[in-house]
Structures are given as C-alpha cells and as structure tokens.
Write an enzyme that holds these catalytic residues in place. Structure first.
Site, PDB file in Angstrom:
ATOM      1  N   HIS A 170       0.125  -4.487  -1.645  1.00 44.30           N
ATOM      2  CA  HIS A 170       0.652  -4.261  -2.985  1.00 44.30           C
ATOM      3  C   HIS A 170       1.121  -2.820  -3.109  1.00 44.30           C
ATOM      4  O   HIS A 170       0.615  -1.922  -2.435  1.00 44.30           O
ATOM      5  CB  HIS A 170      -0.396  -4.570  -4.068  1.00 44.30           C
ATOM      6  CG  HIS A 170      -1.691  -3.847  -3.875  1.00 44.30           C
ATOM      7  ND1 HIS A 170      -2.653  -4.267  -2.986  1.00 44.30           N
ATOM      8  CD2 HIS A 170      -2.189  -2.715  -4.446  1.00 44.30           C
ATOM      9  CE1 HIS A 170      -3.683  -3.437  -3.023  1.00 44.30           C
ATOM     10  NE2 HIS A 170      -3.418  -2.479  -3.902  1.00 44.30           N
TER      11      HIS A 170
ATOM     12  N   HIS B  28       0.653 -13.863   1.481  1.00 45.03           N
ATOM     13  CA  HIS B  28      -0.542 -13.042   1.687  1.00 45.03           C
ATOM     14  C   HIS B  28      -0.378 -12.221   2.966  1.00 45.03           C
ATOM     15  O   HIS B  28      -0.590 -12.721   4.066  1.00 45.03           O
ATOM     16  CB  HIS B  28      -1.822 -13.893   1.770  1.00 45.03           C
ATOM     17  CG  HIS B  28      -3.046 -13.046   1.984  1.00 45.03           C
ATOM     18  ND1 HIS B  28      -3.809 -12.567   0.945  1.00 45.03           N
ATOM     19  CD2 HIS B  28      -3.597 -12.543   3.118  1.00 45.03           C
ATOM     20  CE1 HIS B  28      -4.790 -11.821   1.433  1.00 45.03           C
ATOM     21  NE2 HIS B  28      -4.681 -11.792   2.758  1.00 45.03           N
TER      22      HIS B  28
ATOM     23  N   ASN C  23      -1.847   1.839  -0.556  1.00 44.23           N
ATOM     24  CA  ASN C  23      -3.049   2.173   0.204  1.00 44.23           C
ATOM     25  C   ASN C  23      -3.210   1.133   1.298  1.00 44.23           C
ATOM     26  O   ASN C  23      -3.202  -0.065   1.016  1.00 44.23           O
ATOM     27  CB  ASN C  23      -4.275   2.169  -0.710  1.00 44.23           C
ATOM     28  CG  ASN C  23      -4.188   3.233  -1.793  1.00 44.23           C
ATOM     29  OD1 ASN C  23      -3.759   4.348  -1.529  1.00 44.23           O
ATOM     30  ND2 ASN C  23      -4.585   2.894  -3.007  1.00 44.23           N
TER      31      ASN C  23
ATOM     32  N   HIS D 155      -4.630  -7.455  -0.051  1.00 44.04           N
ATOM     33  CA  HIS D 155      -3.350  -8.172  -0.151  1.00 44.04           C
ATOM     34  C   HIS D 155      -2.332  -7.091  -0.473  1.00 44.04           C
ATOM     35  O   HIS D 155      -2.464  -6.418  -1.507  1.00 44.04           O
ATOM     36  CB  HIS D 155      -3.450  -9.242  -1.256  1.00 44.04           C
ATOM     37  CG  HIS D 155      -2.218 -10.075  -1.450  1.00 44.04           C
ATOM     38  ND1 HIS D 155      -2.264 -11.456  -1.575  1.00 44.04           N
ATOM     39  CD2 HIS D 155      -0.919  -9.730  -1.584  1.00 44.04           C
ATOM     40  CE1 HIS D 155      -1.028 -11.919  -1.771  1.00 44.04           C
ATOM     41  NE2 HIS D 155      -0.204 -10.886  -1.780  1.00 44.04           N
TER      42      HIS D 155
ATOM     43  N   ASP E 171      -1.767  -3.280 -13.874  1.00 45.59           N
ATOM     44  CA  ASP E 171      -3.065  -3.003 -13.250  1.00 45.59           C
ATOM     45  C   ASP E 171      -4.158  -3.089 -14.318  1.00 45.59           C
ATOM     46  O   ASP E 171      -3.996  -2.646 -15.451  1.00 45.59           O
ATOM     47  CB  ASP E 171      -3.060  -1.615 -12.605  1.00 45.59           C
ATOM     48  CG  ASP E 171      -4.217  -1.434 -11.643  1.00 45.59           C
ATOM     49  OD1 ASP E 171      -3.976  -1.382 -10.419  1.00 45.59           O
ATOM     50  OD2 ASP E 171      -5.381  -1.350 -12.107  1.00 45.59           O
TER      51      ASP E 171
HETATM   52  P1  5GP Z   1      -6.006  -0.671  -4.203  1.00 44.04           P
HETATM   53  O1  5GP Z   1      -7.249   0.109  -4.542  1.00 44.04           O
HETATM   54  O2  5GP Z   1      -6.332  -1.847  -3.307  1.00 44.04           O
HETATM   55  O3  5GP Z   1      -4.853   0.127  -3.712  1.00 44.04           O
HETATM   56  O4  5GP Z   1      -5.518  -1.256  -5.591  1.00 44.04           O
HETATM   57  C1  5GP Z   1      -6.052  -2.388  -6.161  1.00 44.04           C
HETATM   58  C2  5GP Z   1      -5.724  -2.336  -7.619  1.00 44.04           C
HETATM   59  O5  5GP Z   1      -5.897  -3.638  -8.152  1.00 44.04           O
HETATM   60  C3  5GP Z   1      -6.641  -1.407  -8.429  1.00 44.04           C
HETATM   61  O6  5GP Z   1      -5.845  -0.417  -9.064  1.00 44.04           O
HETATM   62  C4  5GP Z   1      -7.334  -2.339  -9.421  1.00 44.04           C
HETATM   63  O7  5GP Z   1      -7.447  -1.765 -10.700  1.00 44.04           O
HETATM   64  C5  5GP Z   1      -6.410  -3.552  -9.434  1.00 44.04           C
HETATM   65  N1  5GP Z   1      -7.080  -4.819  -9.690  1.00 44.04           N
HETATM   66  C6  5GP Z   1      -8.186  -5.308  -9.066  1.00 44.04           C
HETATM   67  N2  5GP Z   1      -8.489  -6.525  -9.515  1.00 44.04           N
HETATM   68  C7  5GP Z   1      -7.555  -6.817 -10.471  1.00 44.04           C
HETATM   69  C8  5GP Z   1      -7.338  -7.950 -11.302  1.00 44.04           C
HETATM   70  O8  5GP Z   1      -8.068  -8.946 -11.282  1.00 44.04           O
HETATM   71  N3  5GP Z   1      -6.287  -7.895 -12.149  1.00 44.04           N
HETATM   72  C9  5GP Z   1      -5.442  -6.809 -12.213  1.00 44.04           C
HETATM   73  N4  5GP Z   1      -4.431  -6.859 -13.089  1.00 44.04           N
HETATM   74  N5  5GP Z   1      -5.614  -5.723 -11.427  1.00 44.04           N
HETATM   75  C10 5GP Z   1      -6.664  -5.735 -10.564  1.00 44.04           C
HETATM   76 ZN    ZN Z   2      -3.804 -12.775  -1.053  1.00 40.03          ZN
END
Ligand code: 5GP
Ligand code: ZN
Length: 110
Positions: free
Chosen positions: A96, A44, A83, A94, A28
């Site tokens: 994760h 996706h 989430n 997407h 992350d």
């Molecule tokens: P969400 O908030 O959708 O559950 O988690 C998304 C996660 O993706 C966040 O923890 C954020 O730090 C991570 N993230 C967003 N953009 C990027 C990216 O370009 N590269 C990486 N390695 N992590 C990302």
């Molecule tokens: Zn995607």
C-alpha cells in the site's frame, strides 16, 4: 485473509475515496495528516519486494491515479510513503502507498 483484502471485499468497512477494477483508495484509520489515504492494489502483493513483471501493472495503475485521488481530496502537494518490511514499519502485509498531505510537512527522513 489480510485486513486490506477484507476491506477490498467489503467485509471490513472503510471510507473509500476511489475504486476501480485494479485498486482501491480509502482513508487511513489513524490519519497522521488532514489527508491520509491508503492506495491499495486489489491483487494481494505482500510488499515492494514482491513487485514483478506480472503484477507491476497494479503499481503503475496506482501511480497513474494518485494525482486524481489527491485532487479529489483538495490537494496537489503531498507525500507518498511505502513501508516495506517490519523494520521499515510495515504493519499490514499487503502493498500500500500512503498519500499524505493537507498540511506543511515537518521533519523528514529524505
Ligand atoms: P503500514 O504501517 O503497514 O505502512 O500502514 C498500515 C496503515 O493501515 C496504518 O497507517 C494503519 O493506520 C492503517 N490501517 C490498519 N488497519 C486498518 C483498517 O482496518 N482500516 C483502515 N482504514 N486503515 C487501517
Ligand atoms: Zn491482502
């Protein structure tokens, strides 16, 4: 194309710790713990609401690999977070799974 699809294609750099034909796992960008890996299906799928009989094999596969990925990062105790939707804090649409560990977990929701 979404940011994780760009990472899967290699158009956006990431620190990958595991990859095969169905998934990728990378660090992350803004880690909340010493180990913070995102496990992402190569298909996706927008969020958990969109998991169905046709694509659930990607989710099963990720969970088959999580222990191995955690072990590769030196941990066997960890938290898995997904989430789903904006109110839950999903910022990348997407599917994760956050694999978080390497420290004693503090405040918890559940
Ligand atoms: P969400 O908030 O959708 O559950 O988690 C998304 C996660 O993706 C966040 O923890 C954020 O730090 C991570 N993230 C967003 N953009 C990027 C990216 O370009 N590269 C990486 N390695 N992590 C990302
Ligand atoms: Zn995607």
């Amino acid at each position: 194309m979404c940011v994780f699809c760009e990472i899967i294609k290699g158009n956006i750099p990431s620190t990958k710790v595991y990859e095969d034909d169905m998934m990728v796992a990378f660090k992350d960008l803004n880690p909340v713990a010493p180990v913070h890996i995102l496990a992402v299906p190569k298909e996706h799928i927008e969020c958990a609401n969109d998991i169905n009989a046709d694509n659930s094999k990607y989710v099963a596969h990720i969970f088959e690999k999580l222990g191995e990925i955690a072990s590769s990062q030196g941990i066997s105790s960890y938290r898995i977070i997904n989430n789903c939707g904006a109110d839950a804090g999903q910022s990348v649409m997407h599917l994760h799974f956050h694999l978080i560990g390497g420290t004693e977990m503090g405040e918890k929701l559940i």
